[in-house]
Motif scaffolding. Structure first.
Motif, PDB file in Angstrom:
ATOM      1  N   VAL A 255      -4.239  -6.987  -7.031  1.00 31.71           N
ATOM      2  CA  VAL A 255      -4.205  -6.720  -5.588  1.00 31.71           C
ATOM      3  C   VAL A 255      -5.019  -7.780  -4.858  1.00 31.71           C
ATOM      4  O   VAL A 255      -6.128  -8.117  -5.281  1.00 31.71           O
TER       5      VAL A 255
ATOM      6  N   GLU B 273      -8.372   1.346  -0.051  1.00 32.70           N
ATOM      7  CA  GLU B 273      -9.145   1.098  -1.270  1.00 32.70           C
ATOM      8  C   GLU B 273      -8.608   1.911  -2.450  1.00 32.70           C
ATOM      9  O   GLU B 273      -8.516   1.400  -3.571  1.00 32.70           O
TER      10      GLU B 273
ATOM     11  N   ALA C  69      -5.382   0.417  -3.695  1.00 33.67           N
ATOM     12  CA  ALA C  69      -5.692  -0.893  -4.280  1.00 33.67           C
ATOM     13  C   ALA C  69      -6.247  -0.722  -5.689  1.00 33.67           C
ATOM     14  O   ALA C  69      -5.840  -1.439  -6.626  1.00 33.67           O
TER      15      ALA C  69
ATOM     16  N   GLU D 134      -6.265  -9.105  -0.848  1.00 33.68           N
ATOM     17  CA  GLU D 134      -6.422  -8.760   0.568  1.00 33.68           C
ATOM     18  C   GLU D 134      -5.602  -9.738   1.412  1.00 33.68           C
ATOM     19  O   GLU D 134      -5.762 -10.948   1.309  1.00 33.68           O
TER      20      GLU D 134
ATOM     21  N   THR E 207      -8.268  -3.458   1.548  1.00 36.63           N
ATOM     22  CA  THR E 207      -8.498  -3.154   0.133  1.00 36.63           C
ATOM     23  C   THR E 207      -9.887  -2.576  -0.128  1.00 36.63           C
ATOM     24  O   THR E 207     -10.103  -1.931  -1.148  1.00 36.63           O
TER      25      THR E 207
ATOM     26  N   SER F 151       0.819  -1.222   0.000  1.00 34.92           N
ATOM     27  CA  SER F 151       0.000   0.000   0.000  1.00 34.92           C
ATOM     28  C   SER F 151       0.848   1.265   0.000  1.00 34.92           C
ATOM     29  O   SER F 151       0.386   2.330  -0.425  1.00 34.92           O
TER      30      SER F 151
END
Length: 285
Positions: free
Chosen positions: A55, A41, A44, A57, A36, A11
């Motif tokens: 991507v 978010e 992502a 989680e 995510t 991230s």
């Protein structure tokens, strides 16, 4: 040759840069991060929009989350050629001023997360008799510094995993490398990303101004060196790409990337390896 690469902690910082750099080089990147559909978010979505990146989680502090992320990745892609353990969090403060719970939190993110990913990926790598695992540790992971004791203890532990696993996994064609990044202006070091810091204010107060002055002087020196040597986090992403693209069997156990050290880190690593060989020779000779 394109590889399938799983990266944790994408991230921000080194992880995000590495995901982008590897994908641009034509590798397939599985970019792991938590949140995510929440706090991460936006990033992502940004990474998902790029070619060669998916991507996923994953919360590296959660056994089930790690297991699920790797199972899903293996089900979709068949194998993982490279695992990059990048996820981590800094911690600063007097050693005595840490609660046990806070130290456990540091180890959960920086040490046990690596144990979890190794256990999730090794069965498939052993079956394929092929794999590369890259662990990001610290420029100080061959020694320690004041005010960073729990953090560096966890990074010492990851160095131990890397070195021991290298011998255990050699017959399965799995290589292990640790990267010692030194000090770079990422979110971890600039204060943007909150660390897991000492949390006993009464102990901190007892140490008084002398400890505060020593801590501030160390921080000032490190930030001064970052500016003097123009430390660019892209150097880590480029170094990881170099490792990934190296011919199998030629990769070093430790790969320092720290311009500030001016070669002394490489000297330290070489001297340690030479002394270790002599030491072990006394037991096996």
């Amino acid at each position: 040759m394109s590889k399938k690469i799983f990266i944790t902690g994408t991230s921000t910082g080194f992880g995000k840069l590495t995901a982008i750099t590897l994908s641009q080089a034509g590798h397939t990147v599985i970019a792991g991060m938590r949140g995510t559909n929440g706090k991460n978010e936006a990033v992502a979505n940004e990474l998902n929009a790029l070619p060669n990146i998916e991507v996923v989680e994953v919360d590296v502090t959660d056994d089930a989350s790690v297991k699920n992320a790797f199972e899903q990745t293996l089900a979709k892609y068949g194998n993982i050629d490279v695992l990059i353990n990048n996820a981590g969090i800094a911690g600063f403060g007097l050693f005595e001023a840490y609660t046990i719970d806070q130290i456990k939190n540091i180890f959960d993110v920086n040490f046990y997360s690596v144990v979890r990913t190794y256990q999730a990926v090794l069965p498939s790598m052993r079956a394929a008799k092929n794999g590369l695992i890259i662990n990001l540790t610290s420029g100080a992971s061959g020694h320690t510094l004041p005010f960073m004791v729990p953090y560096l203890a966890a990074k010492f532990g990851v160095e131990s995993i890397t070195e021991g696993a290298q011998d255990e996994l050699s017959e399965y064609g799995i290589e292990n490398v640790s990267i010692q990044p030194g000090v770079y202006p990422t979110e971890m070091n600039t204060g943007v990303k909150t660390g897991i810091n000492a949390d006993k204010p009464e102990i901190i107060a007892e140490y008084g101004e002398a400890a505060t002055a020593k801590f501030n002087a160390m921080g000032g020196a490190l930030f001064g060196k970052m500016a003097e040597f123009k430390m660019d986090p892209q150097a880590i992403a480029d170094g990881i790409l170099e490792l990934v693209n190296m011919e199998k069997g030629t990769r070093p156990l430790r790969f320092p990337l720290d311009a500030i050290a001016q070669g002394t880190d490489k000297e330290f690593i070489a001297a340690r390896a030479e002394t270790k060989a002599k030491w072990l020779g006394k037991y096996t000779g």
